[in-house]
Design an enzyme around this catalytic site. Structure first.
Site, PDB file in Angstrom:
ATOM      1  N   LYS A 155       2.094  -9.663  -5.090  1.00 49.22           N
ATOM      2  CA  LYS A 155       1.821 -10.032  -6.407  1.00 49.22           C
ATOM      3  C   LYS A 155       3.045 -10.297  -7.004  1.00 49.22           C
ATOM      4  CE  LYS A 155       1.109  -7.305  -9.751  1.00 49.22           C
ATOM      5  NZ  LYS A 155       1.189  -6.226 -10.659  1.00 49.22           N
ATOM      6  N   ASP A 184      -3.532  -7.250  -3.340  1.00 54.44           N
ATOM      7  CA  ASP A 184      -3.717  -6.583  -4.436  1.00 54.44           C
ATOM      8  C   ASP A 184      -3.841  -5.226  -4.149  1.00 54.44           C
ATOM      9  OD1 ASP A 184      -4.866  -5.051  -6.464  1.00 54.44           O
ATOM     10  OD2 ASP A 184      -5.354  -6.794  -7.658  1.00 54.44           O
ATOM     11  N   HIS A 185      -2.871  -4.107  -4.197  1.00 54.60           N
ATOM     12  CA  HIS A 185      -2.970  -2.975  -3.633  1.00 54.60           C
ATOM     13  C   HIS A 185      -3.992  -1.933  -4.154  1.00 54.60           C
ATOM     14  CE1 HIS A 185      -0.572  -1.341  -7.201  1.00 54.60           C
ATOM     15  NE2 HIS A 185      -0.818  -0.301  -6.889  1.00 54.60           N
ATOM     16  N   GLU A 223      -1.984   4.424 -17.913  1.00 53.61           N
ATOM     17  CA  GLU A 223      -0.609   4.929 -16.949  1.00 53.61           C
ATOM     18  C   GLU A 223       0.021   5.492 -18.080  1.00 53.61           C
ATOM     19  OE1 GLU A 223       1.397   2.072 -13.745  1.00 53.61           O
ATOM     20  OE2 GLU A 223       0.982   0.975 -15.584  1.00 53.61           O
ATOM     21  N   HIS A 247      -5.595  -6.126 -10.841  1.00 50.61           N
ATOM     22  CA  HIS A 247      -6.249  -4.810 -10.404  1.00 50.61           C
ATOM     23  C   HIS A 247      -7.532  -4.716 -11.005  1.00 50.61           C
ATOM     24  CE1 HIS A 247      -2.193  -4.525  -8.706  1.00 50.61           C
ATOM     25  NE2 HIS A 247      -1.598  -3.948  -9.692  1.00 50.61           N
TER      26      HIS A 247
HETATM   27  C1  BG6 Z   1       1.686  -2.734 -10.086  1.00 50.56           C
HETATM   28  C2  BG6 Z   1       2.332  -3.085 -11.322  1.00 50.56           C
HETATM   29  O1  BG6 Z   1       0.945  -3.336  -9.687  1.00 50.56           O
HETATM   30  O2  BG6 Z   1       0.740  -1.605 -10.300  1.00 50.56           O
HETATM   31  C3  BG6 Z   1       3.119  -1.777 -12.067  1.00 50.56           C
HETATM   32  O3  BG6 Z   1       3.130  -4.235 -11.469  1.00 50.56           O
HETATM   33  C4  BG6 Z   1       2.125  -0.453 -12.127  1.00 50.56           C
HETATM   34  O4  BG6 Z   1       3.308  -2.074 -13.463  1.00 50.56           O
HETATM   35  C5  BG6 Z   1       1.573  -0.322 -10.773  1.00 50.56           C
HETATM   36  O5  BG6 Z   1       2.784   0.599 -12.330  1.00 50.56           O
HETATM   37  C6  BG6 Z   1       0.493   0.736 -10.729  1.00 50.56           C
HETATM   38  O6  BG6 Z   1      -0.077   1.111  -9.325  1.00 50.56           O
HETATM   39  P1  BG6 Z   1      -0.763   2.326  -9.303  1.00 50.56           P
HETATM   40  O7  BG6 Z   1      -1.060   2.344  -7.797  1.00 50.56           O
HETATM   41  O8  BG6 Z   1       0.364   3.629  -9.524  1.00 50.56           O
HETATM   42  O9  BG6 Z   1      -1.784   2.593 -10.028  1.00 50.56           O
END
Ligand code: BG6
Length: 496
Positions: A155, A184-185, A223, A247
C-alpha cells in the site's frame, strides 16, 4: 501448503517496512519450517550495500523486530542464501543485472525458482518498477508454469480512483491478475480471518445477521500513536487514505458480505466486491455522512503530547485529517436501513480495533428500562487487536431478592485459549503469496470499488482545505463532529 522453490526479491530493501515486517516475517517462516527447502532472498535498493552488510542489517532487524529471538542455526542457513543488488527503480539496465543475478542463483542451484517480487518502495516508483519488470522480461519468468513469477504490491495502492485505475492498468500491461497480490496487512491478522470462521462456522449468528435484528454496526480502528517521523508521508495521505479506504473498508466487506460459495479466493473476493458496490454514495453536505478532524495537544499513555500541526514535517496550515468517520448505507436486501459507522484516528484514547454489531432492543414489555432495569442493547464485538477475542453484552439478573437487571459481558480471549505467540500478518501473507493463494489479497476491481466511494470525499475535503476541520485532544475518542454524525440517527459511539 508447500511453496515451490522460491526467490523473494524485495524492492525497497533498506526501507523501514523491510526491517520491521518483511525480514522478520521471512525469518519466522523459516523458524516454523514453512519456507521451501530452496529459498533465497534478494534485497534490491538504490543504495549500494555489500551482501555481507545487508545480511548484517537483516540480522539486526530480526533481533529488534521479530516476535522470536534470532536462532543462529536458522538464521545462518537463510543468511547464506541472502544477497543484495543495487540499482535505480527506473534504471532499465539494473533490472538486467537483477535478471542475471537470479539466473546465477538458479544455475548454482541447478533448478528453476519461482520469483516473488515484493514492491515495498514509496508509491512514486511503483509504476517504473512494474514497467521495468515487464521490459526486462522478469515478469514473464516461467510464464504459464507452476513457478511463474508473482508480484506483491504494498500500500498505498493509488491515492484516488484515477491513480488506482492507472496502477491497475500498468499492472495489467505486465502481469496477469492471478500473478498480482495487492497487500492489505489487516487481512493477514489472525482475528480478521477468524471473522469468517465466526460468521460461517457457527449456526447462531447468520440467522440474525441482517436488518431484522441488527440496529447498527460500528467499526473502529483507533491508534494511540501520532504521526511520529512519518509526517512527510502522512501529509500526503491522511486517515481516509491511510486507514479507512483500505483496512476499515476490508473489515466492513468481510462483516457485511453474503456467504461466499466457497473459501476460494475468487468466491470471497466476488462477494466483497458486490458488497462494496452496494454502498451508497456518501452525502457530503453540511449534515452529511462524513467527519474529519486533527488531533490537538493532549495526553496519551500518561505523558503530554503535541498537536498534529506542531509535529515534525507538518505544514502549519495543514488540511490533512488524522481522524475520519463515515456513515455508510448499504443498499441491498440484507442491510437496507442499517447504518454502518466507520472511524479511524491517530492519537486516540488507546490502540484498539474492533467491529461491534449492535442488535435491536428487545420489546420492552417485561423489563422496560428504568430504575431496576438497566437494559442494554445486545452487542457482539470482535476485538481485532489488542486483546484479541470476542465479546457479547447480555442483560443478566443481579443476584438478590428483587428483580434487577444489569448488562454483563461474556467473552472469549485468544490469549487465554490459544496462548499469545500468534504469527504476524506478514508471515501469513508472504506464505500465501508464495503458495499462490490470493484469498487475503485485494483484487483490482475491489480496490477500485473502495476508491470510488472514498474519492469524492477526498475531493470535497481538498477543496475545503483546512476550513471546517474539527479537532480533538490527543488521548480522546475523537471530535464532536463524529458524535453528531451518529446522534442524527439516535446512536452514539461505543466505548471500546
Ligand atoms: C498502516 C498505516 O497501514 O497501518 C499506519 O500506514 C498505521 O499509519 C498501521 O499505523 C497500523 O497497523 P497495525 O497493524 O499496527 O494496526
Amino acid at each position: 501448503r508447500g511453496a515451490p522453490p522460491t526467490v523473494v526479491v524485495i524492492f525497497g530493501a533498506s526501507g523501514d517496512l523491510t526491517a520491521r515486517k518483511l525480514i522478520p516475517a521471512v525469518y519466522n517462516l523459516g523458524v516454523d519450517g514453512l519456507l521451501p527447502a530452496d529459498f533465497y532472498l534478494v534485497g534490491y535498493g538504490r543504495k549500494p550495500i555489500p551482501d555481507d552488510e545487508f545480511r548484517g542489517l537483516a540480522a539486526e532487524a530480526i533481533k529488534e523486530f521479530s516476535r522470536r529471538e534470532l536462532v543462529p542455526a536458522v538464521w545462518d542457513r537463510l543468511a547464506a542464501r541472502t544477497s543484495y543488488v543495487a540499482g535505480g527503480y527506473d534504471e532499465r539496465p539494473a533490472f538486467d543485472r537483477l535478471a542475471q543475478h537470479l539466473a546465477e542463483i538458479e544455475k548454482q542451484l541447478g533448478r528453476p525458482l519461482q520469483t516473488l517480487f515484493y514492491i515495498s518502495t514509496p508509491p512514486s516508483v511503483f509504476a517504473p518498477i512494474i514497467a521495468n519488470l515487464g521490459a526486462s522480461g522478469l515478469a514473464a519468468r516461467y510464464v504459464g508454469e507452476p513457478h511463474q513469477a508473482k508480484v506483491i504490491v504494498e500500500k498505498p495502492f493509488g491515492k484516488d480512483l484515477a491513480s488506482a485505475r492507472a496502477l491497475n492498468a500498468t499492472l495489467r500491461g505486465v502481469f496477469e491478475e492471478h500473478q498480482v497480490y495487492r497487500i492489505d496487512h489487516y487481512l493477514g491478522k489472525e482475528t480478521v480471518q477468524d471473522l469468517l470462521v465466526q460468521r460461517f462456522a457457527n449456526a447462531i449468528f447468520e440467522p440474525l445477521w441482517n436488518r431484522n435484528f441488527i440496529d447498527n454496526v460500528q467499526i473502529t480502528v483507533a491508534e494511540e500513536v501520532g504521526v511520529g517521523s512519518r509526517g512527510g508521508y502522512y501529509e500526503q495521505s491522511g486517515a481516509l487514505r491511510d486507514m479507512i479506504q483500505n483496512h476499515t473498508m476490508q473489515l466492513l466487506a468481510l462483516t457485511a458480505m453474503e456467504p461466499p460459495v466457497s473459501l476460494g479466493a475468487e468466491s470471497i473476493r466476488d462477494e466483497k466486491v458486490k458488497l462494496l458496490k452496494a454502498i451508497q454514495p456518501l452525502d457530503l453536505g453540511p449534515n452529511g455522512d462524513v467527519a474529519r478532524a486533527q488531533y490537538g495537544a493532549g495526553m496519551t499513555g500518561g505523558r503530554k503530547v503535541r498537536g498534529y500541526l506542531e509535529e515534525e514535517g507538518i505544514a502549519a496550515n495543514s488540511a490533512t485529517e488524522t481522524y475520519a468517520a463515515l456513515r455508510l448505507s448499504i443498499n441491498n436486501w440484507r442491510w437496507q436501513g442499517v447504518p454502518f459507522y466507520l472511524r479511524s484516528g491517530k492519537r486516540m484514547a488507546r490502540r484498539v480495533s474492533e467491529i461491534a454489531i449492535n442488535f435491536k432492543r428487545p420489546p420492552g414489555t417485561l423489563f422496560a428500562a428504568g430504575d431496576e432495569f438497566d437494559l442494554a442493547a445486545n452487542t457482539l464485538s470482535f476485538q481485532i487487536q489488542p486483546d484479541e477475542g470476542l465479546g457479547v453484552i447480555l442483560n443478566a439478573k443481579v443476584p438478590g431478592l428483587e428483580t434487577r437487571t444489569q448488562p454483563v459481558k461474556m467473552s472469549f480471549r485468544y490469549a487465554t485459549t490459544f496462548g499469545s505467540n500468534t504469527p504476524e500478518a506478514y508471515e501469513r501473507l508472504v506464505l500465501d503469496a508464495m503458495v499462490g493463494d490470493g484469498t487475503l489479497f485485494i483484487r483490482g476491481d475491489e480496490t477500485e470499488a473502495s476508491w470510488r466511494l472514498c474519492t469524492p470525499v477526498l475531493e470535497a475535503w481538498a477543496a475545503a482545505g483546512p476550513q471546517g476541520m474539527d479537532t480533538y485532544p490527543a488521548g480522546s475518542w475523537g471530535p464532536p463532529a463524529a458524535e453528531t454524525l451518529l446522534a442524527r440517527n439516535g446512536h452514539h459511539w461505543r466505548k471500546p
